[in-house]
Design an enzyme around this catalytic site. Structure first.
Site, PDB file in Angstrom:
ATOM      1  N   LYS A  22       0.835  -1.210   0.000  1.00 50.73           N
ATOM      2  CA  LYS A  22       0.000   0.000   0.000  1.00 50.73           C
ATOM      3  C   LYS A  22       0.866   1.256   0.000  1.00 50.73           C
ATOM      4  O   LYS A  22       0.608   2.198  -0.751  1.00 50.73           O
ATOM      5  CB  LYS A  22      -0.900   0.005   1.247  1.00 50.73           C
ATOM      6  CG  LYS A  22      -1.585   1.338   1.491  1.00 50.73           C
ATOM      7  CD  LYS A  22      -2.436   1.333   2.730  1.00 50.73           C
ATOM      8  CE  LYS A  22      -1.751   1.771   3.983  1.00 50.73           C
ATOM      9  NZ  LYS A  22      -1.535   3.229   4.117  1.00 50.73           N
ATOM     10  N   ASN A  23       1.886   1.262   0.843  1.00 51.13           N
ATOM     11  CA  ASN A  23       2.673   2.493   1.003  1.00 51.13           C
ATOM     12  C   ASN A  23       3.589   2.796  -0.179  1.00 51.13           C
ATOM     13  O   ASN A  23       4.209   3.851  -0.222  1.00 51.13           O
ATOM     14  CB  ASN A  23       3.495   2.448   2.299  1.00 51.13           C
ATOM     15  CG  ASN A  23       2.618   2.667   3.519  1.00 51.13           C
ATOM     16  OD1 ASN A  23       1.426   2.934   3.388  1.00 51.13           O
ATOM     17  ND2 ASN A  23       3.204   2.550   4.694  1.00 51.13           N
ATOM     18  N   ARG A 102      -4.263  10.449   4.601  1.00 49.59           N
ATOM     19  CA  ARG A 102      -3.167  11.388   4.724  1.00 49.59           C
ATOM     20  C   ARG A 102      -2.292  11.454   3.465  1.00 49.59           C
ATOM     21  O   ARG A 102      -1.892  12.526   3.029  1.00 49.59           O
ATOM     22  CB  ARG A 102      -2.328  10.971   5.940  1.00 49.59           C
ATOM     23  CG  ARG A 102      -1.249  11.930   6.251  1.00 49.59           C
ATOM     24  CD  ARG A 102      -0.469  11.499   7.467  1.00 49.59           C
ATOM     25  NE  ARG A 102       0.862  12.036   7.377  1.00 49.59           N
ATOM     26  CZ  ARG A 102       1.216  13.243   7.761  1.00 49.59           C
ATOM     27  NH1 ARG A 102       0.329  14.044   8.289  1.00 49.59           N
ATOM     28  NH2 ARG A 102       2.437  13.671   7.613  1.00 49.59           N
ATOM     29  N   CYS A 126      -5.073   8.076   9.680  1.00 54.48           N
ATOM     30  CA  CYS A 126      -5.124   7.422  10.982  1.00 54.48           C
ATOM     31  C   CYS A 126      -4.845   8.428  12.094  1.00 54.48           C
ATOM     32  O   CYS A 126      -3.997   9.305  11.950  1.00 54.48           O
ATOM     33  CB  CYS A 126      -4.066   6.326  11.075  1.00 54.48           C
ATOM     34  SG  CYS A 126      -4.478   4.844  10.178  1.00 54.48           S
ATOM     35  N   ARG A 131       0.853  14.358  13.459  1.00 53.97           N
ATOM     36  CA  ARG A 131       1.222  14.158  12.056  1.00 53.97           C
ATOM     37  C   ARG A 131       1.161  15.450  11.230  1.00 53.97           C
ATOM     38  O   ARG A 131       0.343  15.579  10.317  1.00 53.97           O
ATOM     39  CB  ARG A 131       0.360  13.070  11.417  1.00 53.97           C
ATOM     40  CG  ARG A 131       0.494  11.746  12.110  1.00 53.97           C
ATOM     41  CD  ARG A 131      -0.238  10.651  11.400  1.00 53.97           C
ATOM     42  NE  ARG A 131       0.586   9.928  10.436  1.00 53.97           N
ATOM     43  CZ  ARG A 131       0.152   8.940   9.686  1.00 53.97           C
ATOM     44  NH1 ARG A 131      -1.081   8.548   9.757  1.00 53.97           N
ATOM     45  NH2 ARG A 131       0.954   8.318   8.851  1.00 53.97           N
ATOM     46  N   PRO A 132       2.021  16.398  11.555  1.00 58.15           N
ATOM     47  CA  PRO A 132       2.008  17.661  10.804  1.00 58.15           C
ATOM     48  C   PRO A 132       2.584  17.508   9.391  1.00 58.15           C
ATOM     49  O   PRO A 132       3.112  16.457   9.039  1.00 58.15           O
ATOM     50  CB  PRO A 132       2.908  18.564  11.648  1.00 58.15           C
ATOM     51  CG  PRO A 132       3.817  17.641  12.375  1.00 58.15           C
ATOM     52  CD  PRO A 132       3.073  16.353  12.556  1.00 58.15           C
ATOM     53  N   VAL A 133       2.469  18.581   8.594  1.00 58.35           N
ATOM     54  CA  VAL A 133       3.034  18.566   7.235  1.00 58.35           C
ATOM     55  C   VAL A 133       4.079  19.675   7.066  1.00 58.35           C
ATOM     56  O   VAL A 133       4.418  20.051   5.950  1.00 58.35           O
ATOM     57  CB  VAL A 133       1.937  18.702   6.141  1.00 58.35           C
ATOM     58  CG1 VAL A 133       1.116  17.433   6.049  1.00 58.35           C
ATOM     59  CG2 VAL A 133       1.049  19.908   6.381  1.00 58.35           C
ATOM     60  N   ASP A 134       4.593  20.192   8.193  1.00 56.24           N
ATOM     61  CA  ASP A 134       5.535  21.316   8.121  1.00 56.24           C
ATOM     62  C   ASP A 134       6.778  20.983   7.290  1.00 56.24           C
ATOM     63  O   ASP A 134       7.292  21.826   6.555  1.00 56.24           O
ATOM     64  CB  ASP A 134       5.933  21.775   9.532  1.00 56.24           C
ATOM     65  CG  ASP A 134       6.501  20.644  10.383  1.00 56.24           C
ATOM     66  OD1 ASP A 134       5.978  19.519  10.284  1.00 56.24           O
ATOM     67  OD2 ASP A 134       7.474  20.868  11.131  1.00 56.24           O
ATOM     68  N   LEU A 135       7.254  19.745   7.360  1.00 61.43           N
ATOM     69  CA  LEU A 135       8.484  19.400   6.640  1.00 61.43           C
ATOM     70  C   LEU A 135       8.221  19.240   5.140  1.00 61.43           C
ATOM     71  O   LEU A 135       9.111  19.477   4.321  1.00 61.43           O
ATOM     72  CB  LEU A 135       9.106  18.133   7.230  1.00 61.43           C
ATOM     73  CG  LEU A 135       9.489  18.265   8.716  1.00 61.43           C
ATOM     74  CD1 LEU A 135      10.013  16.943   9.268  1.00 61.43           C
ATOM     75  CD2 LEU A 135      10.528  19.365   8.912  1.00 61.43           C
ATOM     76  N   ASP A 316       4.937   0.483  11.934  1.00 64.63           N
ATOM     77  CA  ASP A 316       3.707  -0.132  11.437  1.00 64.63           C
ATOM     78  C   ASP A 316       3.560  -1.600  11.862  1.00 64.63           C
ATOM     79  O   ASP A 316       2.541  -2.223  11.562  1.00 64.63           O
ATOM     80  CB  ASP A 316       3.640  -0.035   9.905  1.00 64.63           C
ATOM     81  CG  ASP A 316       3.285   1.369   9.444  1.00 64.63           C
ATOM     82  OD1 ASP A 316       2.925   2.204  10.290  1.00 64.63           O
ATOM     83  OD2 ASP A 316       3.384   1.633   8.232  1.00 64.63           O
ATOM     84  N   ILE A 338       8.593   6.816  16.650  1.00 64.92           N
ATOM     85  CA  ILE A 338       8.233   7.555  15.424  1.00 64.92           C
ATOM     86  C   ILE A 338       7.014   8.454  15.653  1.00 64.92           C
ATOM     87  O   ILE A 338       7.038   9.636  15.317  1.00 64.92           O
ATOM     88  CB  ILE A 338       7.942   6.594  14.250  1.00 64.92           C
ATOM     89  CG1 ILE A 338       9.070   5.573  14.079  1.00 64.92           C
ATOM     90  CG2 ILE A 338       7.692   7.375  12.951  1.00 64.92           C
ATOM     91  CD1 ILE A 338      10.357   6.091  13.504  1.00 64.92           C
ATOM     92  N   ARG A 408      -8.619  -0.480   4.596  1.00 61.86           N
ATOM     93  CA  ARG A 408      -7.741   0.506   3.984  1.00 61.86           C
ATOM     94  C   ARG A 408      -6.380  -0.106   3.671  1.00 61.86           C
ATOM     95  O   ARG A 408      -5.711   0.355   2.748  1.00 61.86           O
ATOM     96  CB  ARG A 408      -7.543   1.696   4.936  1.00 61.86           C
ATOM     97  CG  ARG A 408      -8.799   2.505   5.181  1.00 61.86           C
ATOM     98  CD  ARG A 408      -8.494   3.732   6.006  1.00 61.86           C
ATOM     99  NE  ARG A 408      -7.212   4.264   5.598  1.00 61.86           N
ATOM    100  CZ  ARG A 408      -6.314   4.820   6.428  1.00 61.86           C
ATOM    101  NH1 ARG A 408      -6.588   4.923   7.702  1.00 61.86           N
ATOM    102  NH2 ARG A 408      -5.178   5.271   5.988  1.00 61.86           N
TER     103      ARG A 408
END
Ligand code: UD1
Length: 429
Positions: A22-23, A102, A126, A131-135, A316, A338, A408
């Site tokens: 999936k990933n 996400r 999830c 789980r930010p998106v700043d990076l 995971d 993580i 999912r």
């Protein structure tokens, strides 16, 4: 909403075909936005997240066709997708589509790289930490995009196109690396990504990008070099096998006992997890077909494990390992490094009688001889499957409620497990 009923206690014996990852499938599908020609992906797993991403890409004007079975196809063979982003008619990825997954936020990278603009809703997915998106934003800004946030949308603009840059991630991020990598393929000049994620799915995407005409080297190491090109073209690529699915079934067998061949599994994708399983007392052998996992007679030994970026023990598989350790002979420790707050399965595993205490990022699990089946609630994707594993080994009946998350990420879970002798069925209300 569907539920899964399990009557525990059966050993698992037989074989399980491992699906495409999936990933890897998700970012590979997103990479299809980078070219006006057709990208053909083989071995794409049939998952709710894949279907959801098809809808999101469709909203941008991407045509996706799923090719049916062909003679000679093996059972459980993944689907082949033909992804054609000849005309991107809309560079906006709306809230109602993106909020459910996400990874769909990552469309921002190819859209701004090729179309020089994108508007993408802040992501969902999830509930495991903030789980930010700043990076991801930092990486796109380094490549010359102007970013702003308005009304829950991240708006990215690069009127003259992106420009190669040095992107040094302060922490290892899979999402950040995917975004930087995809965007850099069409940037003018050279991009160097340092402290890049080394996950096999990054390597798979880089391989596919190179087949599409990109010039990427160093994927799989912490330093990735991308020499930008003006255009990418169509290609054909096979999604690599899912190492998390592999590890999950390996842990299920370690927990129930039995002997299962994981067909198509690649040991180098999850060596750290296989080492932990061996330490815990499972017999792992690698053969031509994949990986064979067995446990006969001997009990499960306790382990001490910390999650870490690849090649470390994957976050995971943390929940699944915790389920396994709930029945170990002794006390185990699992530290999650993580994601903060990735312990929602602890209270659900406690319903089986598991003895787990939390101290910050570390869980101590005092193994007991036998878990007892219970009604439980699936929370996030990997946590959900840890409850299934616990249910397979527990005495009596388990009802896993709200299995939406399982669909999912795990293709035909009940079918694969029942073929190995598990008593597991889906109940649709
Ligand atoms: C991906 C995987 C997920 C896996 C995770 C870690 C996909 C679709 N999902 O998630 O299954 O659990 O890698 O192996 O491939 N972070 C920031 N700022 C950012 C981005 C991330 O602080 O802008 C933090 C996250 O909160 C987390 C850490 O970095 O604490 C790692 O996140 P990341 O590697 O980006 O995970 P995902 O790509 O979301």
């Amino acid at each position: 909403m569907d539920r899964i009923r399990i009557v525990g206690g059966n050993k698992l014996n037989g074989s399980i075909q491992i699906s495409g990852a999936k990933n890897a499938a998700l970012p590979l599908m997103i990479a299809g936005l980078l070219t006006e020609e057709t990208l053909i992906l083989d071995n794409v797993p049939r998952l709710a997240d894949v279907a959801q991403l098809q809808r999101i890409l469709g909203n941008h004007g991407v045509d996706i066709t799923s090719v049916g079975k062909r003679s000679g196809d093996r059972e459980y063979q993944g689907q082949t997708l033909h992804i054609s982003a000849a005309n991107i008619i809309d560079t906006k990825a709306p809230y109602d589509l993106v909020s459910r997954m996400r990874a769909s936020f990552w469309v921002i990278a190819p859209l701004v790289a090729r179309m020089h603009e994108a508007q993408v809703s802040l992501p969902g997915g999830c509930a495991i930490g903030t789980r930010p998106v700043d990076l991801l934003i930092m990486a796109l800004e380094k490549l010359g995009a102007e970013l702003s946030i308005d009304g829950g949308y991240v708006i990215a603009r690069a009127p003259g196109g992106l420009k190669g840059a040095n992107i040094d991630f302060p922490k290892v991020t899979v999402s950040g690396t995917h975004v930087a990598l995809m965007a850099a393929t069409l940037a003018k000049g050279t991009t160097v990504i340092t402290n890049a994620a080394c996950e096999p799915e990054i390597v798979d995407v880089a391989d596919c990008l190179n087949k599409m005409g990109a010039r990427v080297s160093g994927a799989g190491t912490p330093r990735i070099l991308v020499e930008g090109v003006s255009k990418l073209h169509g290609a054909r690529h096979t999604v690599l096998p899912d190492r998390i699915e592999t590890g999950t079934y390996a842990m299920a067998v370690a927990m129930t006992g039995g002997d299962v061949q994981l067909i198509g599994a690649q040991p180098q994708l999850l060596q750290s997890a296989l080492d932990v399983l061996t330490e815990a007392g499972a017999d792992i052998t690698v053969n031509n077909e994949g990986i064979r996992v067995a446990r006969n007679g001997a009990g499960i030994g306790p382990v001490k494990v910390s999650t870490a970026p690849f090649p470390g023990f994957p976050t995971d598989l943390q929940a699944q390992l915790m389920a396994l350790m709930a029945c170990a002979k002794g006390s185990s420790q699992i530290t999650e490094t993580i994601f903060e707050n990735r312990f929602m399965h602890v209270q659900e595993l406690a319903r089986f009688g598991a003895r787990i205490s939390l101290d910050g990022e570390t869980a101590t699990i005092d193994g007991i001889a036998k878990l007892r089946g219970a009604p439980v609630m699936a929370t996030d994707l990997r946590a959900s499957v840890s409850l299934v594993i616990a249910g397979l080994a527990a005495e009596g009946e388990t009802m896993v409620n709200r299995v939406y998350h399982l669909d999912r990420g795990f293709e035909r879970l009940e079918e694969k497990l029942s073929a190995c002798g598990a008593s597991i069925q889906r109940i649709s209300d």
